[in-house]
Design an enzyme around this catalytic site. Sequence first.
Site, PDB file in Angstrom:
ATOM      1  N   SER A  58       0.820  -1.218   0.000  1.00 24.10           N
ATOM      2  CA  SER A  58       0.000   0.000   0.000  1.00 24.10           C
ATOM      3  C   SER A  58       0.848   1.260   0.000  1.00 24.10           C
ATOM      4  O   SER A  58       0.449   2.282  -0.571  1.00 24.10           O
ATOM      5  CB  SER A  58      -0.932  -0.005   1.215  1.00 24.10           C
ATOM      6  OG  SER A  58      -1.849  -1.070   1.117  1.00 24.10           O
ATOM      7  N   GLY A  86       0.849  -5.024  16.213  1.00 26.63           N
ATOM      8  CA  GLY A  86       1.182  -4.599  17.561  1.00 26.63           C
ATOM      9  C   GLY A  86       2.135  -3.422  17.641  1.00 26.63           C
ATOM     10  O   GLY A  86       2.615  -3.099  18.722  1.00 26.63           O
ATOM     11  N   HIS A  89       3.373   0.900  13.192  1.00 31.40           N
ATOM     12  CA  HIS A  89       3.492   0.791  11.738  1.00 31.40           C
ATOM     13  C   HIS A  89       2.153   1.030  11.040  1.00 31.40           C
ATOM     14  O   HIS A  89       2.066   1.716  10.025  1.00 31.40           O
ATOM     15  CB  HIS A  89       4.048  -0.596  11.388  1.00 31.40           C
ATOM     16  CG  HIS A  89       4.215  -0.843   9.930  1.00 31.40           C
ATOM     17  ND1 HIS A  89       3.309  -1.572   9.191  1.00 31.40           N
ATOM     18  CD2 HIS A  89       5.189  -0.453   9.071  1.00 31.40           C
ATOM     19  CE1 HIS A  89       3.718  -1.628   7.940  1.00 31.40           C
ATOM     20  NE2 HIS A  89       4.859  -0.960   7.833  1.00 31.40           N
ATOM     21  N   ARG A 128     -14.912  -6.887   3.674  1.00 32.12           N
ATOM     22  CA  ARG A 128     -15.034  -5.701   2.815  1.00 32.12           C
ATOM     23  C   ARG A 128     -14.463  -5.933   1.415  1.00 32.12           C
ATOM     24  O   ARG A 128     -14.499  -5.053   0.566  1.00 32.12           O
ATOM     25  CB  ARG A 128     -14.312  -4.523   3.482  1.00 32.12           C
ATOM     26  CG  ARG A 128     -15.039  -4.029   4.709  1.00 32.12           C
ATOM     27  CD  ARG A 128     -14.151  -3.217   5.639  1.00 32.12           C
ATOM     28  NE  ARG A 128     -14.896  -2.688   6.774  1.00 32.12           N
ATOM     29  CZ  ARG A 128     -15.288  -3.410   7.823  1.00 32.12           C
ATOM     30  NH1 ARG A 128     -14.999  -4.693   7.898  1.00 32.12           N
ATOM     31  NH2 ARG A 128     -15.964  -2.846   8.809  1.00 32.12           N
TER      32      ARG A 128
END
Length: 161
Positions: A58, A86, A89, A128
């Site tokens: 991305s 976690g 980022h 989605r």
Amino acid sequence: MSGNGAPELSVRDVGDLRVAVIAAQWHEKVMDGLVEGALRALRDLGIGEPTLLRVPGSWELPVVAKTLAGRGYDAVVALGVVIRGGTPHFEYVCQGVTQGLTRVAVDTGVPVGFGLLTCDTEDQALDRAGLPGSSEDKGHEAVTAALATVAALRSVSEPGR
């Protein structure tokens, strides 16, 4: 469900448009669903030969979108998925990509379909992705939004005309 309240967009007379779809490669199953939804939307709208480019992730979407916007495409659709982990980022990537794609659209005047899923879990992303059983088809929606924006811009005459 996040799709509640979405507008019902009607897009017509866009078969002459030059459209590019850029898709990240991370999370293959999710991305395959997003790409298929985007390509189906383009076929439904009469655009038979869009450009499809795959990029590593991305993060690379904005620079490729900017390059394509500068090469005469009428609309660019950016598809990707970032799933929370976690570390910070997630926030850095989501914010950077969102700001980058926004900048491309505003700076170039070329509509950019925003198909970046920013999800807490893989299940949310799959729901989605427009796959069988998914509640939403964000790839299809990103194309429809970008082309509806092109149509809206076409309806506005230039000053002095």
